[in-house]
Design a protein around this motif. Structure first.
Motif, PDB file in Angstrom:
ATOM      1  N   LEU A 169     -15.947 -40.501 -46.716  1.00  0.00           N
ATOM      2  CA  LEU A 169     -17.379 -40.510 -46.443  1.00  0.00           C
ATOM      3  C   LEU A 169     -17.668 -40.232 -44.968  1.00  0.00           C
ATOM      4  N   ALA A 170     -16.813 -40.741 -44.077  1.00  0.00           N
ATOM      5  CA  ALA A 170     -17.006 -40.461 -42.658  1.00  0.00           C
ATOM      6  C   ALA A 170     -16.849 -38.970 -42.374  1.00  0.00           C
ATOM      7  N   LEU A 171     -15.865 -38.335 -42.994  1.00  0.00           N
ATOM      8  CA  LEU A 171     -15.671 -36.899 -42.810  1.00  0.00           C
ATOM      9  C   LEU A 171     -16.829 -36.104 -43.402  1.00  0.00           C
ATOM     10  N   LEU A 172     -17.318 -36.543 -44.562  1.00  0.00           N
ATOM     11  CA  LEU A 172     -18.442 -35.848 -45.185  1.00  0.00           C
ATOM     12  C   LEU A 172     -19.716 -36.047 -44.370  1.00  0.00           C
ATOM     13  N   ALA A 173     -19.876 -37.243 -43.786  1.00  0.00           N
ATOM     14  CA  ALA A 173     -21.055 -37.491 -42.954  1.00  0.00           C
ATOM     15  C   ALA A 173     -21.079 -36.581 -41.742  1.00  0.00           C
ATOM     16  N   ALA A 174     -19.897 -36.271 -41.197  1.00  0.00           N
ATOM     17  CA  ALA A 174     -19.836 -35.357 -40.058  1.00  0.00           C
ATOM     18  C   ALA A 174     -20.113 -33.918 -40.462  1.00  0.00           C
ATOM     19  N   ALA A 175     -19.724 -33.564 -41.699  1.00  0.00           N
ATOM     20  CA  ALA A 175     -19.887 -32.183 -42.148  1.00  0.00           C
ATOM     21  C   ALA A 175     -21.238 -31.931 -42.801  1.00  0.00           C
ATOM     22  N   THR A 288      -9.541 -30.723 -41.954  1.00  0.00           N
ATOM     23  CA  THR A 288     -10.751 -30.573 -41.143  1.00  0.00           C
ATOM     24  C   THR A 288     -10.469 -30.566 -39.646  1.00  0.00           C
ATOM     25  N   LEU A 289      -9.207 -30.704 -39.243  1.00  0.00           N
ATOM     26  CA  LEU A 289      -8.867 -30.540 -37.829  1.00  0.00           C
ATOM     27  C   LEU A 289      -9.164 -29.102 -37.399  1.00  0.00           C
ATOM     28  N   PRO A 290      -9.486 -28.888 -36.128  1.00  0.00           N
ATOM     29  CA  PRO A 290      -9.863 -27.533 -35.691  1.00  0.00           C
ATOM     30  C   PRO A 290      -8.836 -26.467 -36.050  1.00  0.00           C
ATOM     31  N   GLY A 291      -7.529 -26.749 -35.863  1.00  0.00           N
ATOM     32  CA  GLY A 291      -6.507 -25.735 -36.138  1.00  0.00           C
ATOM     33  C   GLY A 291      -6.449 -25.315 -37.599  1.00  0.00           C
TER      34      GLY A 291
END
Length: 330
Positions: A169-175, A288-291
């Motif tokens: 959910l934290a990752l989805l909230a950022a995206a 979801t890391l930049p690389g």
């Protein structure tokens, strides 16, 4: 001269007397026989076509049985929406607060911790409700029974599952913030669907044979999943209407995870449910890391959906077979 015993069912009864005396209905005996590996071909050794008929005879032969379980009340949408569903929704909304307020690594770390704590609390209480144990109004003077060995891992599994859900959910909230809010609210409908599935399974005890029982449950889980996806679509339209297509895909996948994990957990495999959610969370964090995200050419929401889709399908494949058997509704 040796051969088939005159009464083969008597031998099976003698070796499973405790089970037969303590069972509240034939369905519980049938589930235990299934778990022990006695299939339809094994039931023929005891002069029965299937395990369900054999369980009926074993149940009828026991001279002293506990009273049969009272039938569940008729389903009424407003009254049967379980409190567990609302608690699960609150547990999913809780990790979003630090993720939205702090953002980045601090918010994500706090979301994982809050999700783990809330998941463990909800999982312990939900597991007791699924087994029919008292929750509200417990007798404080009574010593609680010792949990079965297979159930002792439930709090730890729920803690891991909650941590994984908090990270997702934290990752989805950022995206896609709107999709994250819809996925968290969708936990309420997931809890209701899981409770409906348990009650529907328990109400099929009047089936004449195990085959009839399985046929009644064959499409129960797919219907529950479709209902959950429809509810997520409605929630997404209400709170995340401007979300891009990748965010919608992530919403549907992540919103279905609580229902699938609850079904696998209720079938007696809480560790498998937790491992699947944690795998989705770790995979999403890595993708979801930049690389990796740049290498894949995907948006953060798309990478999140791709990481969670495999575990979600694995949970669906793990949940469907046991959801058609009585072992999932004991």
């Amino acid at each position: 001269m040796t051969g088939t015993p005159a009464d083969p069912v008597r031998e099976l009864l003698d070796s499973n007397r405790d089970l037969c005396e303590q069972a509240v209905d034939p369905l519980e005996i049938a589930a235990a026989l299934e778990d022990s590996g006695l299939a339809a071909d094994g039931a023929t050794r005891y002069r029965h076509a299937d395990v369900f008929g054999l369980a009926e005879e074993l149940y009828a032969r026991v001279p002293r049985r506990p009273p049969t379980r009272e039938p569940l009340p008729p389903a009424e949408p407003l009254r049967t929406l379980p409190l567990a569903a609302l608690r699960t929704a609150a547990a999913h909304l809780l990790p979003l607060l630090p993720a939205a307020a702090l953002g980045g690594l601090p918010g994500g770390a706090l979301a994982v911790l809050l999700g783990a704590g809330a998941g463990a609390a909800v999982g312990r209480r939900g597991g007791r409700e699924a087994r029919g144990e008292a929750v509200d109004g417990d007798d404080w003077g009574a010593e609680p029974p010792e949990p079965a060995p297979a159930r002792r891992a439930v709090p730890w599994a729920a803690l891991g599952q909650g941590a994984g859900t908090g990270l997702l959910l934290a990752l989805l909230a950022a995206a896609a913030p709107g999709a994250a809010r819809a996925a968290a609210l969708g936990a309420a409908t997931a809890g209701w669907a899981a409770a409906w599935l348990r009650r529907f399974g328990r109400r099929q005890g009047g089936a004449a044979t195990l085959g009839e029982y399985r046929s009644r449950l064959r499409f129960a889980l797919p219907l529950a999943v479709l209902a959950q996806l429809a509810a997520l679509a409605g929630l997404g339209w209400a709170v995340a209407g401007d979300t891009p297509a990748t965010g919608w895909a992530a919403l549907l996948v992540l919103g279905a995870l609580p229902l699938l994990a609850a079904t696998v957990r209720d079938a007696g495999r809480p560790t498998a449910a937790a491992v699947a959610v944690l795998t989705a969370a770790v995979g999403a964090a890595l993708l979801t890391l930049p690389g990796p995200a740049h290498w894949l050419g995907a948006s953060p929401a798309g990478a999140l959906c791709a990481a969670a889709l495999g575990p979600a399908l694995l949970l669906l494949g793990t949940a469907w077979p046991p959801s058609t058997g009585p072992g999932a509704y004991r």
